[in-house]
Design an enzyme around this catalytic site. Sequence first.
Site, mmCIF file in Angstrom:
data_model
loop_
_atom_site.group_PDB
_atom_site.id
_atom_site.type_symbol
_atom_site.label_atom_id
_atom_site.label_comp_id
_atom_site.label_asym_id
_atom_site.label_seq_id
_atom_site.Cartn_x
_atom_site.Cartn_y
_atom_site.Cartn_z
ATOM 1 N N PHE A 141 0.725 -1.037 0.030
ATOM 2 C CA PHE A 141 -0.036 -0.005 -0.038
ATOM 3 C C PHE A 141 1.012 1.286 0.047
ATOM 4 O O PHE A 141 1.485 1.500 1.086
ATOM 5 C CB PHE A 141 -0.945 0.278 1.263
ATOM 6 C CG PHE A 141 -1.959 1.141 1.312
ATOM 7 C CD1 PHE A 141 -2.934 1.258 0.579
ATOM 8 C CD2 PHE A 141 -1.416 2.418 1.666
ATOM 9 C CE1 PHE A 141 -3.833 2.217 0.377
ATOM 10 C CE2 PHE A 141 -2.253 3.579 1.540
ATOM 11 C CZ PHE A 141 -3.341 3.457 0.678
ATOM 12 N N ASP A 226 9.429 3.160 2.003
ATOM 13 C CA ASP A 226 8.192 3.803 2.347
ATOM 14 C C ASP A 226 7.968 3.613 3.707
ATOM 15 O O ASP A 226 7.311 2.433 4.237
ATOM 16 C CB ASP A 226 7.130 3.223 1.373
ATOM 17 C CG ASP A 226 5.932 3.929 1.719
ATOM 18 O OD1 ASP A 226 5.677 4.756 2.845
ATOM 19 O OD2 ASP A 226 4.784 3.898 1.050
ATOM 20 N N LYS A 255 2.556 10.900 7.267
ATOM 21 C CA LYS A 255 1.637 10.498 8.293
ATOM 22 C C LYS A 255 2.267 11.321 9.758
ATOM 23 O O LYS A 255 2.091 12.567 9.772
ATOM 24 C CB LYS A 255 1.479 9.164 8.540
ATOM 25 C CG LYS A 255 0.675 8.519 7.333
ATOM 26 C CD LYS A 255 0.080 7.143 7.955
ATOM 27 C CE LYS A 255 -0.977 7.022 6.726
ATOM 28 N NZ LYS A 255 -0.683 5.894 5.753
HETATM 29 C C1 LIG Z 1 -0.809 6.021 4.551
HETATM 30 C C2 LIG Z 1 0.221 5.486 3.635
HETATM 31 C C3 LIG Z 1 0.455 6.090 2.371
HETATM 32 C C4 LIG Z 1 -0.366 7.097 1.819
HETATM 33 O O1 LIG Z 1 -0.453 8.282 2.394
HETATM 34 P P1 LIG Z 1 -1.512 9.565 2.261
HETATM 35 O O2 LIG Z 1 -1.261 10.512 3.143
HETATM 36 O O3 LIG Z 1 -2.866 8.688 2.620
HETATM 37 O O4 LIG Z 1 -1.346 9.784 0.903
HETATM 38 C C5 LIG Z 1 1.575 5.626 1.549
HETATM 39 N N1 LIG Z 1 2.295 4.493 2.037
HETATM 40 C C6 LIG Z 1 2.160 3.980 3.437
HETATM 41 C C7 LIG Z 1 2.925 2.736 3.773
HETATM 42 C C8 LIG Z 1 1.039 4.364 3.948
HETATM 43 O O5 LIG Z 1 0.964 3.726 5.236
#
Ligand SMILES: *Cc1c(COP(=O)(O)O)cnc(C)c1O
Length: 401
Positions: A141, A226, A255
């Site tokens: 994700f 990520d 985040k």
């Molecule tokens: C939440 C998340 C995203 C996307 O972040 P948004 O601020 O919702 O666009 C990308 N990668 C990971 C691992 C995430 O948990």
Amino acid sequence: MSTTETLITAADAHSAHNYHPLPVVVATADGAWMTDVEGRRYLDLLAGYSALNFGHGNRRLIDAAKAQLDRVTLTSRAFHHDRFADFCGQLAELCGMELVLPMNTGAEAVETAVKTARKWGYRVKGVPSGMAKIVVAGGNFHGRTTTIISFSTDPEARADYEPYTPGFEIVPYGDLTAMRAALTENAVAVLLEPIQGEAGVLVPPPGYLAGVRELTRERGVLFVADEIQSGLGRTGKTFACEHEGVVPDMYVLGKALGGGVVPVSAVVSSREVLGVFRPGEHGSTFGGNPLACAVALEVIAMLRTGEYQRRAAELGDHLHRELGLLTGTGHVTAVRGRGLWAGVDIAPSYGTGREISEKLMDRGVLVKDTHGSTIRVAPPLVISKEDLDWGLHQLRAVLGA
Ligand SMILES: *Cc1c(COP(=O)(O)O)cnc(C)c1O
């Protein structure tokens, strides 16, 4: 109708139904607790998917935001502002890297990482035009943009959004043999979550991240981590990669970087990699704005103390010990995760993840289900041990354990 029902009905009438929230309407929040419009209190064991690592209404973060609100909030990158240098310098230092490219949301930062890797591939590595390949993992994700969902393996996230962006190869998460085979001549990057959050807090097999690090170094491919959800204290370290002693070529952050106050994301890397950009080649109106920088600077200062990482490690050990007992009694089929972060597979006879989440809500605990039978536990890192124990007690009660 209750205020809750009225507000939910009104929201349903006027919002796109791209979410299925639990039927709770939050009015205020403080630390690890939220209060709904009826005055009922709930322990927040989701923490905005780790956007709220430092808790709701964190005094230091709110004060930093308020002070900046009275000075200047937005300049655009057409001009310099006086928080920008500190933000970039201190974030680079926290990451042990050289350059920072600020954006707002996680998906934008991932998009930035994809663009950076491709540009680096053409300008530095010498990949023939149009041939750059980025290797990603199944079950990933990375966000919701058209390009990012192009390499998702989740049918819900992808359906009816084609045509998809080419240039990505998906290999099974945790499989080094498949990774080695995918790292062909025109590979420019491997993009991975060091722990897959949305997939159910999936920790890769020991040695996987270190193996990917070795393979990517050997083949001249960028390792892009990520750490949007796994980073900034959640797992008991500043970065989840540290658990395997791995330093990637690029961190993607989001985040918690915004302290639960404003969206702040960034790509952090070396001069060789982020140095590929020239003026006009990438940008964002809001990226690196003064308010975002002021809040993120406070987040960075808080992380530098190591206090939150320590709490996550200590409370995390406790959390995993307690959840492990539920595996022993058969109420739970598996528990995964690191630090204050757990994916808990509920034995099917006790109900779906959604049913368990609703029963927990009735007992004043908020969690989020994922993939049918899994619930995710990721409280703010500021939660007290007593509150965490109370939350775990409610989970045992719901399962009849
Ligand atoms: C939440 C998340 C995203 C996307 O972040 P948004 O601020 O919702 O666009 C990308 N990668 C990971 C691992 C995430 O948990």
